[in-house]
Design a protein around this motif. Sequence first.
Motif, PDB file in Angstrom:
ATOM      1  N   ARG A   1      28.294  60.443  21.545  1.00 30.92           N
ATOM      2  CA  ARG A   1      27.824  59.597  22.652  1.00 30.92           C
ATOM      3  C   ARG A   1      26.300  59.474  22.611  1.00 30.92           C
ATOM      4  O   ARG A   1      25.743  58.396  22.838  1.00 30.92           O
TER       5      ARG A   1
ATOM      6  N   ARG B   1      30.943  54.516  20.273  1.00 28.50           N
ATOM      7  CA  ARG B   1      31.915  54.026  21.250  1.00 28.50           C
ATOM      8  C   ARG B   1      33.328  54.194  20.687  1.00 28.50           C
ATOM      9  O   ARG B   1      33.513  54.554  19.544  1.00 28.50           O
TER      10      ARG B   1
ATOM     11  N   ASP C   1      37.764  57.420  25.400  1.00 32.19           N
ATOM     12  CA  ASP C   1      38.065  55.986  25.452  1.00 32.19           C
ATOM     13  C   ASP C   1      39.527  55.695  25.139  1.00 32.19           C
ATOM     14  O   ASP C   1      40.031  54.625  25.484  1.00 32.19           O
TER      15      ASP C   1
ATOM     16  N   GLN D   1      30.093  64.725  22.819  1.00 26.70           N
ATOM     17  CA  GLN D   1      28.748  64.641  23.394  1.00 26.70           C
ATOM     18  C   GLN D   1      27.724  64.198  22.349  1.00 26.70           C
ATOM     19  O   GLN D   1      26.856  63.357  22.630  1.00 26.70           O
TER      20      GLN D   1
END
Length: 437
Positions: free
Chosen positions: A209, A214, A286, A206
Amino acid sequence: MLPNRSEFPEGFVFGAATAAYQIEGSAFGNAGPSHWDTFAATPGNIADDSSGARACDHYRLWETDLDLMRDAGFDAYRFSTSWARVMPDGRTVNPEGLDFYDRLVDGMLARGLQPFLTLYHWDLPAALADRGGWRNRDVASWFADHARVVHARLGDRVASTATLNEPWCIAWLSHFLGHHAPGMRDIRAASRAMHHVLLAHGTAIQALRAEGARDLGVVLNFETAHPADDSPEAAAAATTQDAIYNQWFIRALMGQGYPQAALDGIGPYLPDGWQDDMPRIAAPLDWLGVNYYTRVLHRHRPGLWPNAAPVPGPLAKTQMGWEIRPEGLTEFLVRLARDHTGDLPLHVTENGMALEPGLDMTDDAARVAFIGDHLRAARAALDQGVNLRGFFYWSLLDNYEWAFGYGPRFGLVHVDYRTMRRTPKASWQAFRRMLTA
Protein backbone atom coordinates in the motif's frame (compact mmCIF):
# COMPACT_ATOMS: atom_id res chain seq x y z
CA MET A 1 -21.00 -29.85 -20.97
CA LEU A 2 -19.87 -26.60 -19.44
CA PRO A 3 -22.42 -23.83 -18.94
CA ASN A 4 -22.56 -20.99 -21.42
CA ARG A 5 -20.37 -17.99 -20.74
CA SER A 6 -23.48 -15.84 -21.06
CA GLU A 7 -24.81 -17.39 -17.84
CA PHE A 8 -22.20 -15.38 -15.92
CA PRO A 9 -22.13 -11.61 -15.42
CA GLU A 10 -20.41 -9.35 -17.91
CA GLY A 11 -16.78 -8.95 -16.88
CA PHE A 12 -16.67 -12.23 -14.97
CA VAL A 13 -13.08 -13.47 -15.25
CA PHE A 14 -12.27 -17.00 -16.40
CA GLY A 15 -8.72 -18.25 -16.03
CA ALA A 16 -6.37 -21.07 -15.15
CA ALA A 17 -3.70 -21.21 -12.47
CA THR A 18 -0.20 -22.58 -11.92
CA ALA A 19 2.57 -22.26 -9.32
CA ALA A 20 6.24 -21.49 -9.94
CA TYR A 21 7.88 -24.50 -8.30
CA GLN A 22 5.41 -26.89 -9.89
CA ILE A 23 6.10 -25.90 -13.49
CA GLU A 24 9.15 -23.66 -13.98
CA GLY A 25 12.09 -25.88 -13.11
CA SER A 26 14.03 -24.74 -10.06
CA ALA A 27 17.41 -25.66 -11.65
CA PHE A 28 17.18 -22.87 -14.23
CA GLY A 29 17.84 -19.13 -14.24
CA ASN A 30 20.15 -18.94 -11.23
CA ALA A 31 17.33 -19.75 -8.84
CA GLY A 32 18.47 -20.55 -5.33
CA PRO A 33 17.49 -23.70 -3.43
CA SER A 34 14.16 -23.61 -1.64
CA HIS A 35 13.07 -25.69 1.30
CA TRP A 36 11.13 -27.80 -1.21
CA ASP A 37 14.39 -28.81 -2.87
CA THR A 38 15.67 -29.87 0.55
CA PHE A 39 12.43 -31.67 1.41
CA ALA A 40 12.44 -33.49 -1.93
CA ALA A 41 16.06 -34.60 -1.43
CA THR A 42 15.10 -36.44 1.77
CA PRO A 43 14.15 -40.10 1.12
CA GLY A 44 10.52 -40.93 1.78
CA ASN A 45 9.14 -37.40 1.49
CA ILE A 46 8.06 -37.53 -2.17
CA ALA A 47 6.04 -40.44 -3.54
CA ASP A 48 8.24 -40.96 -6.60
CA ASP A 49 11.47 -39.45 -5.16
CA SER A 50 11.22 -36.57 -7.65
CA SER A 51 11.67 -32.82 -7.28
CA GLY A 52 10.78 -29.63 -9.11
CA ALA A 53 14.27 -29.29 -10.61
CA ARG A 54 12.91 -29.63 -14.16
CA ALA A 55 9.15 -29.73 -13.54
CA CYS A 56 7.41 -28.76 -16.82
CA ASP A 57 10.34 -26.68 -18.12
CA HIS A 58 8.06 -23.66 -18.13
CA TYR A 59 11.11 -21.45 -17.64
CA ARG A 60 12.01 -22.18 -21.28
CA LEU A 61 8.58 -23.10 -22.69
CA TRP A 62 6.54 -20.24 -21.22
CA GLU A 63 5.56 -18.86 -24.62
CA THR A 64 4.02 -22.18 -25.61
CA ASP A 65 2.10 -22.28 -22.34
CA LEU A 66 0.79 -18.73 -22.70
CA ASP A 67 -0.31 -19.58 -26.24
CA LEU A 68 -2.36 -22.43 -24.77
CA MET A 69 -3.99 -19.99 -22.34
CA ARG A 70 -4.81 -17.56 -25.14
CA ASP A 71 -6.07 -20.19 -27.54
CA ALA A 72 -8.46 -21.59 -24.93
CA GLY A 73 -10.04 -18.15 -24.64
CA PHE A 74 -9.09 -17.48 -21.03
CA ASP A 75 -9.22 -13.94 -19.73
CA ALA A 76 -6.53 -14.25 -17.07
CA TYR A 77 -3.58 -16.31 -15.93
CA ARG A 78 -2.92 -16.82 -12.23
CA PHE A 79 0.80 -17.41 -11.73
CA SER A 80 3.27 -17.13 -8.86
CA THR A 81 6.75 -15.73 -8.46
CA SER A 82 9.34 -18.00 -6.87
CA TRP A 83 10.89 -16.23 -3.88
CA ALA A 84 13.96 -18.47 -4.33
CA ARG A 85 14.27 -17.32 -7.95
CA VAL A 86 13.78 -13.62 -7.21
CA MET A 87 16.06 -13.73 -4.14
CA PRO A 88 18.17 -16.92 -4.15
CA ASP A 89 19.35 -16.38 -0.57
CA GLY A 90 16.07 -14.80 0.48
CA ARG A 91 17.56 -11.30 0.63
CA THR A 92 19.68 -10.56 -2.48
CA VAL A 93 17.95 -9.85 -5.78
CA ASN A 94 18.68 -12.08 -8.78
CA PRO A 95 18.27 -9.89 -11.91
CA GLU A 96 17.86 -12.95 -14.13
CA GLY A 97 14.89 -14.07 -12.06
CA LEU A 98 13.15 -10.72 -12.27
CA ASP A 99 13.87 -10.56 -16.01
CA PHE A 100 12.06 -13.88 -16.45
CA TYR A 101 8.90 -12.64 -14.73
CA ASP A 102 9.14 -9.37 -16.65
CA ARG A 103 9.07 -11.29 -19.93
CA LEU A 104 6.29 -13.52 -18.65
CA VAL A 105 4.01 -10.62 -17.72
CA ASP A 106 4.67 -8.87 -21.02
CA GLY A 107 3.86 -12.14 -22.76
CA MET A 108 0.52 -12.34 -20.98
CA LEU A 109 -0.41 -8.80 -21.93
CA ALA A 110 0.60 -9.39 -25.54
CA ARG A 111 -1.88 -12.29 -25.62
CA GLY A 112 -4.71 -10.39 -23.97
CA LEU A 113 -4.35 -12.19 -20.63
CA GLN A 114 -4.74 -10.37 -17.32
CA PRO A 115 -1.80 -11.23 -15.00
CA PHE A 116 -3.04 -12.38 -11.57
CA LEU A 117 0.12 -12.52 -9.44
CA THR A 118 0.67 -14.60 -6.31
CA LEU A 119 3.83 -13.56 -4.46
CA TYR A 120 4.34 -16.80 -2.53
CA HIS A 121 3.29 -20.34 -3.41
CA TRP A 122 5.37 -22.35 -0.91
CA ASP A 123 8.97 -22.12 -2.18
CA LEU A 124 10.72 -20.49 0.80
CA PRO A 125 14.44 -19.88 0.11
CA ALA A 126 16.49 -22.52 1.93
CA ALA A 127 18.69 -19.79 3.44
CA LEU A 128 15.63 -18.41 5.26
CA ALA A 129 14.55 -21.89 6.30
CA ASP A 130 17.97 -22.16 7.95
CA ARG A 131 17.01 -19.12 10.02
CA GLY A 132 13.75 -20.66 11.20
CA GLY A 133 11.54 -19.87 8.23
CA TRP A 134 7.91 -19.38 9.20
CA ARG A 135 8.74 -20.05 12.86
CA ASN A 136 10.82 -16.86 12.97
CA ARG A 137 8.94 -13.59 13.44
CA ASP A 138 11.45 -11.89 11.14
CA VAL A 139 9.85 -13.73 8.22
CA ALA A 140 7.28 -10.93 8.13
CA SER A 141 9.87 -8.31 7.18
CA TRP A 142 11.71 -10.70 4.87
CA PHE A 143 8.51 -11.38 2.96
CA ALA A 144 7.59 -7.70 2.80
CA ASP A 145 10.98 -7.03 1.17
CA HIS A 146 10.27 -9.73 -1.42
CA ALA A 147 6.86 -8.18 -2.08
CA ARG A 148 8.39 -4.72 -2.60
CA VAL A 149 11.01 -6.03 -5.05
CA VAL A 150 8.45 -7.89 -7.16
CA HIS A 151 5.98 -5.00 -7.11
CA ALA A 152 8.67 -2.52 -8.17
CA ARG A 153 9.29 -4.62 -11.30
CA LEU A 154 5.83 -5.95 -12.16
CA GLY A 155 3.31 -3.86 -10.26
CA ASP A 156 2.59 -1.46 -13.11
CA ARG A 157 1.24 -4.29 -15.28
CA VAL A 158 -0.42 -6.92 -13.07
CA ALA A 159 -4.19 -6.95 -12.71
CA SER A 160 -4.08 -8.05 -9.08
CA THR A 161 -1.65 -9.30 -6.45
CA ALA A 162 -2.16 -11.98 -3.80
CA THR A 163 0.34 -12.12 -0.97
CA LEU A 164 0.13 -15.82 -0.11
CA ASN A 165 -1.41 -19.01 -1.39
CA GLU A 166 -3.09 -21.25 1.20
CA PRO A 167 -1.63 -20.24 4.58
CA TRP A 168 -3.07 -23.44 6.10
CA CYS A 169 -0.71 -25.47 3.90
CA ILE A 170 2.22 -23.15 4.61
CA ALA A 171 1.74 -23.48 8.36
CA TRP A 172 -0.36 -26.45 9.53
CA LEU A 173 0.12 -29.04 6.78
CA SER A 174 3.85 -28.35 6.80
CA HIS A 175 4.65 -27.84 10.51
CA PHE A 176 2.04 -29.93 12.34
CA LEU A 177 1.11 -32.74 9.93
CA GLY A 178 4.55 -32.76 8.28
CA HIS A 179 3.30 -33.56 4.78
CA HIS A 180 4.91 -30.54 3.07
CA ALA A 181 8.22 -28.71 3.44
CA PRO A 182 9.75 -28.26 5.94
CA GLY A 183 8.15 -31.54 7.07
CA MET A 184 7.87 -30.79 10.78
CA ARG A 185 5.45 -32.34 13.27
CA ASP A 186 5.70 -29.92 16.15
CA ILE A 187 2.76 -28.03 17.66
CA ARG A 188 4.93 -25.16 18.87
CA ALA A 189 6.42 -24.69 15.41
CA ALA A 190 3.00 -24.99 13.82
CA SER A 191 1.42 -22.46 16.18
CA ARG A 192 4.09 -19.91 15.46
CA ALA A 193 3.82 -20.52 11.73
CA MET A 194 0.02 -20.16 11.92
CA HIS A 195 0.50 -16.68 13.35
CA HIS A 196 3.61 -15.54 11.50
CA VAL A 197 2.19 -16.39 8.09
CA LEU A 198 -0.66 -13.98 8.78
CA LEU A 199 1.73 -11.39 10.17
CA ALA A 200 3.80 -11.67 6.99
CA HIS A 201 0.68 -11.14 4.92
CA GLY A 202 -0.34 -8.05 6.87
CA THR A 203 3.18 -6.61 6.80
CA ALA A 204 3.39 -7.12 3.04
CA ILE A 205 -0.02 -5.51 2.51
CA GLN A 206 1.13 -2.43 4.43
CA ALA A 207 4.38 -2.29 2.46
CA LEU A 208 2.61 -2.62 -0.88
CA ARG A 209 0.00 0.00 0.00
CA ALA A 210 2.84 2.38 0.85
CA GLU A 211 4.22 1.76 -2.65
CA GLY A 212 0.86 2.61 -4.21
CA ALA A 213 -0.20 -0.95 -5.03
CA ARG A 214 -3.87 -1.67 -5.65
CA ASP A 215 -6.06 -4.76 -6.08
CA LEU A 216 -4.42 -6.62 -3.21
CA GLY A 217 -5.72 -9.87 -1.77
CA VAL A 218 -4.81 -13.25 -0.33
CA VAL A 219 -5.81 -16.81 -1.27
CA LEU A 220 -7.24 -19.19 1.34
CA ASN A 221 -8.18 -22.84 0.95
CA PHE A 222 -11.40 -24.24 2.40
CA GLU A 223 -12.38 -27.87 2.96
CA THR A 224 -15.78 -28.99 4.18
CA ALA A 225 -15.50 -30.67 7.60
CA HIS A 226 -18.40 -33.01 8.38
CA PRO A 227 -18.77 -35.43 11.32
CA ALA A 228 -18.32 -39.08 10.32
CA ASP A 229 -21.23 -40.23 12.48
CA ASP A 230 -24.01 -38.90 14.70
CA SER A 231 -22.04 -38.93 17.94
CA PRO A 232 -21.32 -35.71 19.87
CA GLU A 233 -17.64 -36.68 19.79
CA ALA A 234 -17.57 -36.73 15.98
CA ALA A 235 -19.41 -33.40 15.89
CA ALA A 236 -16.76 -31.93 18.20
CA ALA A 237 -13.97 -33.32 16.01
CA ALA A 238 -15.50 -31.72 12.90
CA THR A 239 -15.96 -28.42 14.75
CA THR A 240 -12.29 -28.37 15.75
CA GLN A 241 -11.11 -29.18 12.24
CA ASP A 242 -13.37 -26.50 10.80
CA ALA A 243 -11.88 -23.96 13.21
CA ILE A 244 -8.28 -24.86 12.31
CA TYR A 245 -8.79 -25.18 8.58
CA ASN A 246 -11.65 -22.86 7.63
CA GLN A 247 -11.90 -20.20 10.34
CA TRP A 248 -8.42 -19.44 11.69
CA PHE A 249 -7.23 -17.35 8.75
CA ILE A 250 -10.42 -15.72 7.52
CA ARG A 251 -11.47 -14.59 10.97
CA ALA A 252 -8.09 -12.99 11.66
CA LEU A 253 -8.03 -11.32 8.25
CA MET A 254 -11.48 -9.85 8.80
CA GLY A 255 -10.65 -8.57 12.29
CA GLN A 256 -12.80 -11.19 14.01
CA GLY A 257 -10.03 -12.80 16.08
CA TYR A 258 -8.90 -16.40 16.21
CA PRO A 259 -11.63 -19.04 16.80
CA GLN A 260 -11.73 -20.44 20.33
CA ALA A 261 -12.04 -24.06 19.15
CA ALA A 262 -8.59 -23.69 17.53
CA LEU A 263 -7.09 -21.54 20.30
CA ASP A 264 -7.82 -24.39 22.73
CA GLY A 265 -4.87 -26.25 21.20
CA ILE A 266 -2.86 -23.62 19.38
CA GLY A 267 -3.14 -20.79 21.90
CA PRO A 268 -0.65 -22.03 24.53
CA TYR A 269 2.13 -22.09 21.90
CA LEU A 270 1.53 -18.74 20.19
CA PRO A 271 4.34 -16.17 20.51
CA ASP A 272 4.14 -13.68 23.36
CA GLY A 273 2.24 -10.53 22.47
CA TRP A 274 0.51 -12.07 19.48
CA GLN A 275 -2.65 -10.07 20.24
CA ASP A 276 -0.81 -6.86 19.36
CA ASP A 277 -0.34 -8.08 15.78
CA MET A 278 -4.02 -8.59 15.04
CA PRO A 279 -4.73 -5.07 13.71
CA ARG A 280 -1.88 -5.41 11.18
CA ILE A 281 -3.10 -8.84 10.14
CA ALA A 282 -6.56 -7.35 9.48
CA ALA A 283 -5.26 -4.77 6.99
CA PRO A 284 -8.06 -4.05 4.47
CA LEU A 285 -8.21 -6.24 1.37
CA ASP A 286 -9.52 -5.53 -2.12
CA TRP A 287 -10.53 -9.14 -2.78
CA LEU A 288 -10.27 -12.68 -1.41
CA GLY A 289 -9.28 -15.83 -3.27
CA VAL A 290 -11.12 -19.06 -2.48
CA ASN A 291 -9.58 -22.48 -3.22
CA TYR A 292 -12.00 -25.39 -2.91
CA TYR A 293 -11.58 -29.06 -3.78
CA THR A 294 -13.33 -31.48 -1.42
CA ARG A 295 -14.83 -32.39 1.93
CA VAL A 296 -13.53 -34.67 4.70
CA LEU A 297 -15.41 -36.68 7.31
CA HIS A 298 -13.96 -36.63 10.83
CA ARG A 299 -14.32 -39.03 13.74
CA HIS A 300 -13.25 -38.66 17.35
CA ARG A 301 -9.74 -39.86 18.08
CA PRO A 302 -8.81 -40.45 21.72
CA GLY A 303 -5.64 -38.86 23.00
CA LEU A 304 -4.11 -35.47 22.35
CA TRP A 305 -5.80 -32.44 20.84
CA PRO A 306 -7.20 -31.99 18.22
CA ASN A 307 -8.85 -35.38 18.88
CA ALA A 308 -9.89 -35.83 15.25
CA ALA A 309 -9.10 -38.34 12.52
CA PRO A 310 -10.28 -38.38 8.87
CA VAL A 311 -12.58 -41.15 7.63
CA PRO A 312 -13.08 -42.09 3.95
CA GLY A 313 -16.43 -40.83 2.67
CA PRO A 314 -18.95 -42.51 0.35
CA LEU A 315 -18.90 -40.04 -2.55
CA ALA A 316 -17.08 -40.47 -5.87
CA LYS A 317 -13.40 -39.56 -5.61
CA THR A 318 -10.65 -38.03 -7.71
CA GLN A 319 -7.21 -39.56 -8.37
CA MET A 320 -6.13 -37.92 -5.10
CA GLY A 321 -8.83 -39.81 -3.18
CA TRP A 322 -10.71 -36.55 -2.59
CA GLU A 323 -14.50 -36.69 -2.52
CA ILE A 324 -16.29 -34.79 -5.27
CA ARG A 325 -18.89 -32.49 -3.72
CA PRO A 326 -19.61 -29.40 -5.88
CA GLU A 327 -22.28 -28.01 -3.56
CA GLY A 328 -19.54 -27.40 -1.01
CA LEU A 329 -18.24 -24.58 -3.22
CA THR A 330 -21.61 -22.84 -3.10
CA GLU A 331 -21.80 -23.36 0.65
CA PHE A 332 -18.39 -21.80 1.31
CA LEU A 333 -18.96 -18.82 -0.96
CA VAL A 334 -22.28 -18.09 0.72
CA ARG A 335 -20.84 -18.69 4.20
CA LEU A 336 -17.91 -16.36 3.56
CA ALA A 337 -20.15 -13.53 2.37
CA ARG A 338 -22.61 -14.04 5.24
CA ASP A 339 -20.21 -14.51 8.14
CA HIS A 340 -16.97 -12.79 7.17
CA THR A 341 -16.49 -10.84 3.97
CA GLY A 342 -19.81 -9.13 3.25
CA ASP A 343 -19.65 -7.55 -0.21
CA LEU A 344 -15.86 -7.98 -0.59
CA PRO A 345 -15.17 -9.32 -4.11
CA LEU A 346 -14.37 -13.04 -4.16
CA HIS A 347 -12.61 -15.14 -6.78
CA VAL A 348 -12.55 -18.91 -7.01
CA THR A 349 -8.78 -19.03 -7.43
CA GLU A 350 -8.42 -22.82 -7.53
CA ASN A 351 -10.78 -25.66 -8.27
CA GLY A 352 -9.87 -28.81 -10.15
CA MET A 353 -9.49 -32.56 -10.18
CA ALA A 354 -6.63 -34.98 -10.61
CA LEU A 355 -7.48 -37.72 -13.07
CA GLU A 356 -5.14 -40.46 -14.20
CA PRO A 357 -5.04 -40.58 -18.01
CA GLY A 358 -6.37 -43.64 -19.79
CA LEU A 359 -5.20 -45.06 -23.08
CA ASP A 360 -6.31 -41.81 -24.70
CA MET A 361 -4.51 -39.20 -22.61
CA THR A 362 -6.76 -36.45 -23.95
CA ASP A 363 -10.04 -38.14 -22.95
CA ASP A 364 -10.92 -36.63 -19.56
CA ALA A 365 -14.72 -36.59 -19.71
CA ALA A 366 -14.87 -36.96 -15.92
CA ARG A 367 -12.92 -33.72 -15.57
CA VAL A 368 -15.26 -31.92 -17.97
CA ALA A 369 -18.20 -33.04 -15.82
CA PHE A 370 -16.35 -31.94 -12.66
CA ILE A 371 -15.68 -28.47 -14.08
CA GLY A 372 -19.25 -28.08 -15.29
CA ASP A 373 -20.67 -29.02 -11.90
CA HIS A 374 -18.39 -26.58 -10.06
CA LEU A 375 -19.08 -23.74 -12.50
CA ARG A 376 -22.78 -24.30 -11.84
CA ALA A 377 -22.03 -24.27 -8.10
CA ALA A 378 -20.31 -20.90 -8.56
CA ARG A 379 -23.32 -19.67 -10.54
CA ALA A 380 -25.59 -20.78 -7.66
CA ALA A 381 -23.57 -18.61 -5.26
CA LEU A 382 -24.01 -15.64 -7.60
CA ASP A 383 -27.75 -16.29 -7.57
CA GLN A 384 -27.66 -16.04 -3.77
CA GLY A 385 -26.06 -12.61 -3.89
CA VAL A 386 -22.37 -13.48 -3.49
CA ASN A 387 -20.05 -10.89 -5.05
CA LEU A 388 -18.11 -13.46 -7.07
CA ARG A 389 -15.90 -12.00 -9.79
CA GLY A 390 -13.99 -14.92 -11.31
CA PHE A 391 -13.19 -18.63 -11.59
CA PHE A 392 -9.70 -20.10 -12.13
CA TYR A 393 -9.24 -23.78 -12.92
CA TRP A 394 -6.35 -25.68 -11.30
CA SER A 395 -4.29 -26.31 -13.27
CA LEU A 396 -3.36 -25.33 -16.79
CA LEU A 397 -0.73 -28.10 -16.98
CA ASP A 398 -0.10 -31.48 -15.47
CA ASN A 399 2.71 -30.68 -13.06
CA TYR A 400 4.77 -31.51 -9.99
CA GLU A 401 2.16 -32.21 -7.34
CA TRP A 402 4.33 -31.60 -4.28
CA ALA A 403 4.69 -34.66 -2.04
CA PHE A 404 2.77 -36.76 -4.58
CA GLY A 405 5.42 -36.13 -7.25
CA TYR A 406 4.47 -36.43 -10.91
CA GLY A 407 1.70 -39.00 -10.48
CA PRO A 408 -1.45 -36.89 -10.06
CA ARG A 409 -2.57 -35.04 -13.16
CA PHE A 410 -4.71 -31.93 -12.64
CA GLY A 411 -3.99 -30.31 -15.99
CA LEU A 412 -6.22 -29.18 -18.81
CA VAL A 413 -3.11 -29.92 -20.88
CA HIS A 414 -1.24 -33.23 -20.76
CA VAL A 415 2.51 -32.98 -20.27
CA ASP A 416 4.83 -35.77 -21.38
CA TYR A 417 7.53 -35.39 -18.73
CA ARG A 418 10.11 -37.11 -20.96
CA THR A 419 9.70 -34.92 -24.06
CA MET A 420 7.86 -31.96 -22.44
CA ARG A 421 5.30 -32.14 -25.25
CA ARG A 422 2.01 -30.41 -24.40
CA THR A 423 -1.27 -31.97 -25.59
CA PRO A 424 -4.61 -30.28 -24.84
CA LYS A 425 -7.20 -32.53 -23.25
CA ALA A 426 -10.96 -32.64 -23.80
CA SER A 427 -11.34 -30.33 -20.79
CA TRP A 428 -9.19 -27.68 -22.50
CA GLN A 429 -11.33 -28.08 -25.61
CA ALA A 430 -14.48 -27.72 -23.49
CA PHE A 431 -13.24 -24.45 -22.04
CA ARG A 432 -12.35 -23.23 -25.54
CA ARG A 433 -15.86 -23.99 -26.78
CA MET A 434 -17.35 -22.22 -23.77
CA LEU A 435 -15.13 -19.15 -23.83
CA THR A 436 -14.78 -18.53 -27.57
CA ALA A 437 -18.33 -19.27 -28.68
